[in-house]
Design a protein around this motif. Sequence first.
Motif, PDB file in Angstrom:
ATOM      1  N   LYS A 183      23.939  25.329 -48.973  1.00  0.00           N
ATOM      2  CA  LYS A 183      23.218  25.882 -47.820  1.00  0.00           C
ATOM      3  C   LYS A 183      24.034  25.665 -46.558  1.00  0.00           C
ATOM      4  O   LYS A 183      24.930  24.840 -46.504  1.00  0.00           O
ATOM      5  CB  LYS A 183      21.842  25.231 -47.692  1.00  0.00           C
ATOM      6  CG  LYS A 183      20.912  25.515 -48.863  1.00  0.00           C
ATOM      7  CD  LYS A 183      19.590  24.798 -48.676  1.00  0.00           C
ATOM      8  CE  LYS A 183      18.593  25.200 -49.763  1.00  0.00           C
ATOM      9  NZ  LYS A 183      19.052  24.800 -51.110  1.00  0.00           N
ATOM     10  N   SER A 185      24.171  25.566 -42.017  1.00  0.00           N
ATOM     11  CA  SER A 185      23.454  25.069 -40.853  1.00  0.00           C
ATOM     12  C   SER A 185      23.930  25.837 -39.634  1.00  0.00           C
ATOM     13  O   SER A 185      25.129  26.081 -39.470  1.00  0.00           O
ATOM     14  CB  SER A 185      23.698  23.570 -40.669  1.00  0.00           C
ATOM     15  OG  SER A 185      23.147  23.121 -39.442  1.00  0.00           O
ATOM     16  N   ASP A 369      17.198  22.722 -39.901  1.00  0.00           N
ATOM     17  CA  ASP A 369      17.298  23.771 -40.916  1.00  0.00           C
ATOM     18  C   ASP A 369      16.155  23.576 -41.906  1.00  0.00           C
ATOM     19  O   ASP A 369      15.953  22.465 -42.408  1.00  0.00           O
ATOM     20  CB  ASP A 369      18.631  23.689 -41.671  1.00  0.00           C
ATOM     21  CG  ASP A 369      19.828  23.739 -40.744  1.00  0.00           C
ATOM     22  OD1 ASP A 369      20.078  24.803 -40.180  1.00  0.00           O
ATOM     23  OD2 ASP A 369      20.502  22.698 -40.585  1.00  0.00           O
ATOM     24  N   SER A 371      14.533  25.364 -45.425  1.00  0.00           N
ATOM     25  CA  SER A 371      14.720  26.368 -46.470  1.00  0.00           C
ATOM     26  C   SER A 371      13.690  26.163 -47.568  1.00  0.00           C
ATOM     27  O   SER A 371      13.208  25.047 -47.796  1.00  0.00           O
ATOM     28  CB  SER A 371      16.132  26.277 -47.061  1.00  0.00           C
ATOM     29  OG  SER A 371      16.324  25.025 -47.714  1.00  0.00           O
ATOM     30  N   GLN A 390      15.398  30.947 -45.346  1.00  0.00           N
ATOM     31  CA  GLN A 390      15.875  29.828 -44.525  1.00  0.00           C
ATOM     32  C   GLN A 390      15.743  30.174 -43.049  1.00  0.00           C
ATOM     33  O   GLN A 390      16.018  31.302 -42.632  1.00  0.00           O
ATOM     34  CB  GLN A 390      17.339  29.508 -44.846  1.00  0.00           C
ATOM     35  CG  GLN A 390      17.912  28.387 -43.980  1.00  0.00           C
ATOM     36  CD  GLN A 390      19.279  27.932 -44.445  1.00  0.00           C
ATOM     37  OE1 GLN A 390      19.553  27.896 -45.634  1.00  0.00           O
ATOM     38  NE2 GLN A 390      20.139  27.600 -43.506  1.00  0.00           N
ATOM     39  N   SER A 392      16.925  28.445 -39.278  1.00  0.00           N
ATOM     40  CA  SER A 392      17.729  27.422 -38.618  1.00  0.00           C
ATOM     41  C   SER A 392      17.655  27.598 -37.111  1.00  0.00           C
ATOM     42  O   SER A 392      17.625  28.732 -36.613  1.00  0.00           O
ATOM     43  CB  SER A 392      19.195  27.506 -39.058  1.00  0.00           C
ATOM     44  OG  SER A 392      19.332  27.317 -40.447  1.00  0.00           O
ATOM     45  N   ASP A 803      25.512  30.625 -43.247  1.00  0.00           N
ATOM     46  CA  ASP A 803      26.631  30.135 -42.472  1.00  0.00           C
ATOM     47  C   ASP A 803      27.814  31.070 -42.609  1.00  0.00           C
ATOM     48  O   ASP A 803      28.791  30.776 -43.277  1.00  0.00           O
ATOM     49  CB  ASP A 803      27.025  28.728 -42.930  1.00  0.00           C
ATOM     50  CG  ASP A 803      28.053  28.117 -41.994  1.00  0.00           C
ATOM     51  OD1 ASP A 803      28.145  28.583 -40.860  1.00  0.00           O
ATOM     52  OD2 ASP A 803      28.745  27.195 -42.415  1.00  0.00           O
TER      53      ASP A 803
END
Length: 820
Positions: A183, A185, A369, A371, A390, A392, A803
């Motif tokens: 994952k 950020s 973050d 998810s 997700q 963020s 990301d």
Amino acid sequence: MKLKQVITLFFFTALSYSALAQAPKTSISGKVIDSTTQEAIYYATISLHPVADASKLNGTIADEKGSFSLDNLSPGKYNIAISFLGYKTKTFTDYILKPGDNNLGTILVEVNENELDEVVIQGERPIIENKIDRLVFNAERDVTSSGGDATDVLRKVPMLSVDIDGSVSMRGDQNVKILINGKSSAAMGNNVGDVLRTIPADQIKSVEVITSPSAKHDAEGTSGIINIITKKKDIGGINGSISGGVGTRHNNGNASLNARKGKLGIVTNLGGNYMWPQITTNEFEQFTIAGDPTVRQYSENETTRSGLRGSIGLDYDLTDKDLLSTTFSANGFEMGMDGSTSSEFFLPNNVITSLLSNRNQTTSSDGFDWSADYTRKFEDPKRELTIAGQFSRNNGDTDYTTLYVEGMRLDEIGENNSHNDELAFQADYVQPIGKTTLEFGAKTIFRDITSTSLIKEGTNGNYVLVDDSSYEFNYNQDVMAGYVSYGFEFAEKYEVKTGVRMEHTILNGDAVGDFEAFKNDYTNVLPSVILSKQLGQMSNLKLSYNQRIQRPSLFFLNPFRNTADPIIQQQGNPELKPELSHNVELGYSTFKKGTIINASIFYRRTNDVIESLSQIDSTTSPGQQISLTTFDNIGTNESFGTNLFVSYSPIKNLTLRSNISLFTYEAKGNSFNEEISTQTDKMHLMYRAFINGSYKISNTFIAETFLMLNSSQRTFQGTSPSMSMWTIGFKKELWDKTASIGLNITDPFWENTYFKTEVFTPDYTQTNRMKLPFRSFGLTFSYNFGKADSKNKTRRERGIKMDDQKKEESNPALGQNSGA
């Protein structure tokens, strides 16, 4: 690989030649998988001997897919055993091997619950594992990184390098996508180094270097993907760890807790770091093309840095085939600089003017973050549906106050507050079709960026807002993507994975200062293909091609101009275009008699390369030149390179590991430096190299040393700093290996390290020399507690991967990220 299995493998190899002289010959093959998770058992041991003569022992080990084969056997009746630490041994008694190939098919092995504790404490994998699309560095075996952070670990990973600011490069390219447990950020868009410093080295299980990402992965990261996997125990009961380090430069601590009962599992982690205040100095000089000085500056700052990161994750088995999980993580870090600056301006007629100033600056960031993902499994264990989401948020603040001595210039206060919100949804489906695999899915990202800047000037504490320098900037970036990927095997031991990904991007930005409002959208079709050939049992050859994209992140886009320094300033560029790259790689890896070799050659062509652009600005203060650094698409870069990693054990208990990367840089098609093309528009050779040695003094005492050498990095305008580092570490395990203490030493004979940056333009040249305290001594500790009480429950990685933006590049000349 477990030490017991290594010894067994060598023993099998030494004895196998006794069976080669007989004829006719036969062979045996099969595949070993976990009976619960249906995943391959990598390095499972297969041993066999004729029933009539147990001394004629033979055997092999399974590859990363659990597959094995053993040739040149004599037909007859055999006893066969398949084993792996933590699993029940599977036996075939009085099995008759007939001439030709004897395929045992898929062999299911069960977890041995009585050995779970042994697996948790003593399990050890090879330091390097090579898979079809990635290289895996198992960081758990590292000694000198203990008590450090993620940047210390990444420096030891083949093909990677980390500079003084914590920016990561893969084979010389900083355009790399970094994931944590698959994952991303939003914090990565501001300062990668600060995020990595909040991840303790003791909590990193492994690092995956994905040089040939399939179409399933985001297309971001022109050089590839790095996935940092943290430690997690998917077993029943309550267990955890406490670790940390205290040193002359850095301090850190971390605590983690894992709990699982029945269908519910919880994982929590909290870690932080703090750097003692340290004095850094910068010497900046600028000359005309004829060599006459124009500007000179000396600054001295006290720098502090701290960070905190915490997370909690829950997973729940709705049914045997329906899995639900969610993770929430939060982070925050801060860097402070407090010091003085002396500047000199060389004017015509030998006139020199001086400017003295004091600056206090704080750069901070915080965010979170969240998810959640749902996975549906089917009767066929390879068939899977995943739906994930997700959200963020990252907030960044830069606040400074610059006071000028004797009223030479108006004092200044600057504030920049930025917010980056990202919302993403993703769906993936895997459908096995015989011996082939079809994957397809879709993803969308909604990114909203806001940057508010306030600049005030005045004297004696009376400040007035400067309208021309104060603004609010809004930027929206939406990405919609879909992909299809197909994997299959053909001929003998050939494997292909091919696919295509389509991404459509929509941009919308406000007008700010000299930048006009803009709207833009573009579509990219990005193919990828990987061809792999198995060479024997433990060697393979790989050829791959892919296209990738790199969109600029907030660091590059933010039009905020930091004028805290009277001479060295920086400003983003909202009009940047994305980078597009073509990548070709040929790789070879082998494991033989305790030696690991991983070699590759590659070619990368990147269009619309984003780099820092240095230029002179005389508009702010007439008669005083300012070195302004911004960013632009400077043209095309073609890079050829090679990487070689070797791990070798010349004697018992001693392991040597070394990696060297050679690569070129050649900027083409830029119009900025045409007048000095002889200096910049040509091919330059660079290198990254390290050597790492570890010696096992006893079963519980290990010593290790690590030496790293990185050449200076070329840019189209000059060079960024070279870097070297030497560390020594000792680790003593205690209490049946549930605890450890250690000593780490960095550069014991050099108190300070110097970093030099050079810029060449048609009109001037400039040099920046930065001095940092680098020598350090540190004590580390760790303690693992808890006990397993149920079956090992390993799960496939799943969830959303985001990301997808170009990260901050290091620029020591700015002096904004100094301090290691």
